[in-house]
Design an enzyme around this catalytic site. Structure first.
Site, PDB file in Angstrom:
ATOM      1  N   HIS A 187       0.970  -1.086   0.018  1.00  0.00           N
ATOM      2  CA  HIS A 187      -0.106  -0.052  -0.029  1.00  0.00           C
ATOM      3  C   HIS A 187       0.864   1.201   0.127  1.00  0.00           C
ATOM      4  O   HIS A 187       0.400   2.265  -0.017  1.00  0.00           O
ATOM      5  CB  HIS A 187      -0.959   0.180   1.245  1.00  0.00           C
ATOM      6  CG  HIS A 187      -2.098  -1.134   1.242  1.00  0.00           C
ATOM      7  ND1 HIS A 187      -2.982  -1.100   0.258  1.00  0.00           N
ATOM      8  CD2 HIS A 187      -2.391  -1.920   2.033  1.00  0.00           C
ATOM      9  CE1 HIS A 187      -3.850  -2.084   0.536  1.00  0.00           C
ATOM     10  NE2 HIS A 187      -3.510  -2.598   1.421  1.00  0.00           N
ATOM     11  N   ASP A 198      -3.094 -10.437  -2.350  1.00  0.00           N
ATOM     12  CA  ASP A 198      -3.741  -9.985  -1.266  1.00  0.00           C
ATOM     13  C   ASP A 198      -4.976  -9.419  -1.379  1.00  0.00           C
ATOM     14  O   ASP A 198      -5.285  -9.018  -2.498  1.00  0.00           O
ATOM     15  CB  ASP A 198      -2.704  -8.686  -0.535  1.00  0.00           C
ATOM     16  CG  ASP A 198      -3.119  -8.161   0.579  1.00  0.00           C
ATOM     17  OD1 ASP A 198      -4.129  -7.454   0.847  1.00  0.00           O
ATOM     18  OD2 ASP A 198      -2.352  -8.441   1.556  1.00  0.00           O
ATOM     19  N   HIS A 206      -6.728  -7.006  -0.571  1.00  0.00           N
ATOM     20  CA  HIS A 206      -6.853  -5.564  -0.606  1.00  0.00           C
ATOM     21  C   HIS A 206      -6.032  -5.075  -1.814  1.00  0.00           C
ATOM     22  O   HIS A 206      -4.953  -5.587  -2.218  1.00  0.00           O
ATOM     23  CB  HIS A 206      -6.143  -4.774   0.777  1.00  0.00           C
ATOM     24  CG  HIS A 206      -7.056  -5.082   1.833  1.00  0.00           C
ATOM     25  ND1 HIS A 206      -6.314  -5.879   2.845  1.00  0.00           N
ATOM     26  CD2 HIS A 206      -8.261  -5.138   2.296  1.00  0.00           C
ATOM     27  CE1 HIS A 206      -7.195  -6.230   3.718  1.00  0.00           C
ATOM     28  NE2 HIS A 206      -8.709  -5.574   3.354  1.00  0.00           N
TER      29      HIS A 206
END
Length: 368
Positions: A142, A179, A181
């Site tokens: 992220h 993942d 996300h």
């Protein structure tokens, strides 16, 4: 096969800074904490311990690594960001972005986490190892160059890619992010480039809320080199494997990489507290085998898995063990205690057909 396992006890010591009460204990043992974030050391520590209990740990080439150098980090992150991170870290910790608190020494721990990824990629790219797994913590997918978020302080995988490319070890790299996300940080770093193909399989409408759309394909030279597959909540084993076969593998084969890296989160598992998917340990094993076979076909087997999310202390160890055993081609198993229960709870046939059809529809829109 020689499979590397890169880990370091100190990565388990990363703490939540101002989100938790942390008691210093002299710098030589893990800090004592009360409360904290879902991203905690136990999912990773229990994975490593499970590897030892089953004997798989002894089959791997176990290594640590040096922290990523300032020069390596600065290929991805501006010096202003790194200097502020280091200043806050030395002063006792703080927070630089959304949901990314850290304690004293957090800069060094994040650099060590990135260093594990750098060393794993280097060893595989040079042929020293066939493939590798980096148990990196804190995670990285992220993290944008100067905008950390979602528990991620440094962009571990891009730092490793840039280090390998600077040494001439790889020209064309695939980053597959499974993942749950969206891998917004990795996407942002390579959005304008055609030498790194980024693919993200993620739960639609999960974190972050404003990224991960199917139509986000890259920009300029990078047009067409970013693939997002926002999957419906409830997607299970067959939907994930259909996505691999229908979208991921064809896209990788068309790209013809020198190296494949997987951003390996386990939060698509059925009982993860931060998602609503229905993958199982068998799902992660099957996806890993597909990537191992694809790497063998395209790039001499050069495959690295870098640990990302996954927040169930009870189940992440079994998912990780299954993936690492598949990566190593090992028959050493950790029987999944929830396998039968999860098989019964997989999507009903009509919903599963809908999920696979939605993947087919996205594949057509992606011209795959």
């Amino acid at each position: 096969m020689a499979t590397g396992f890169f880990w370091d006890e100190r990565c388990f010591w990363h703490a939540g800074g101002n989100y938790v009460f942390t008691m210093p204990v002299g710098g030589l043992v893990q800090p004592m904490t009360a409360g904290g974030l879902p991203e905690n050391p136990e999912t990773k520590r229990r994975l490593k311990n499970l590897l030892e209990v089953t004997g798989l740990f002894a089959e791997l080439d176990n290594r640590s690594a040096e922290p990523a150098s300032y020069e390596a980090l600065a290929r991805v992150h501006p010096e202003t960001y790194l200097d502020e991170f280091k200043r806050l870290s030395d002063a006792g910790g703080g927070e630089l972005g959304r949901c990314v608190p850290f304690g004293k020494g957090g800069f060094e721990l994040a650099a060590l986490s990135a260093g594990l990824a750098v060393a794993a990629v280097d060893a595989v790219a040079t042929g020293e190892l066939d493939n590798a797994y980096a148990l990196s913590r804190p995670p990285g997918h992220h993290c944008l160059p100067e905008d950390p978020n979602g528990f991620c302080l440094l962009a571990n995988i891009p730092v490793a890619i840039e280090a390998a490319q600077a040494k001439g070890l790889a020209k064309r790299v695939v980053v597959l992010d499974w993942d749950v996300h969206h891998g917004n940080g990795t996407e942002a770093i390579y959005y304008d480039r055609d030498d790194v193909l980024t693919i993200s399989l993620h739960q639609q409408g999960n974190y972050p809320l404003d990224t991960g759309a199917l139509q986000d394909r890259g920009r300029g030279a990078g047009e067409g080199y970013n693939i997002n597959l926002p999957m419906h909540a409830g997607s299970g084993h067959t939907a994930y494997l259909h996505a691999m076969d229908r979208v991921v593998i064809p896209a990788i084969e068309a790209f013809e990489p020198d190296l494949i890296i997987v951003a390996c989160g386990y939060d698509a598992a059925m009982i993860d507290p931060l998602a609503r998917m229905q993958a199982t340990a068998a799902t992660f094993a099957a996806m890993t085998r597909r990537m191992r076979d694809t790497a063998a076909k395209l790039c001499g087997g050069k495959l690295v898995l870098v640990h990302e999310g996954g927040y169930s202390e009870a189940y992440v160890p079994f998912c990780g063990h299954a993936a690492i055993a598949a990566l190593a081609g090992s028959n050493t198993a950790a029987p999944d205690p929830l396998a039968r229960s999860f098989e019964i709870r997989q999507p009903a046939p009509d919903f599963d057909a809908f999920l696979r059809q939605s993947i087919d529809d996205m594949a057509r829109q992606l011209d795959l």
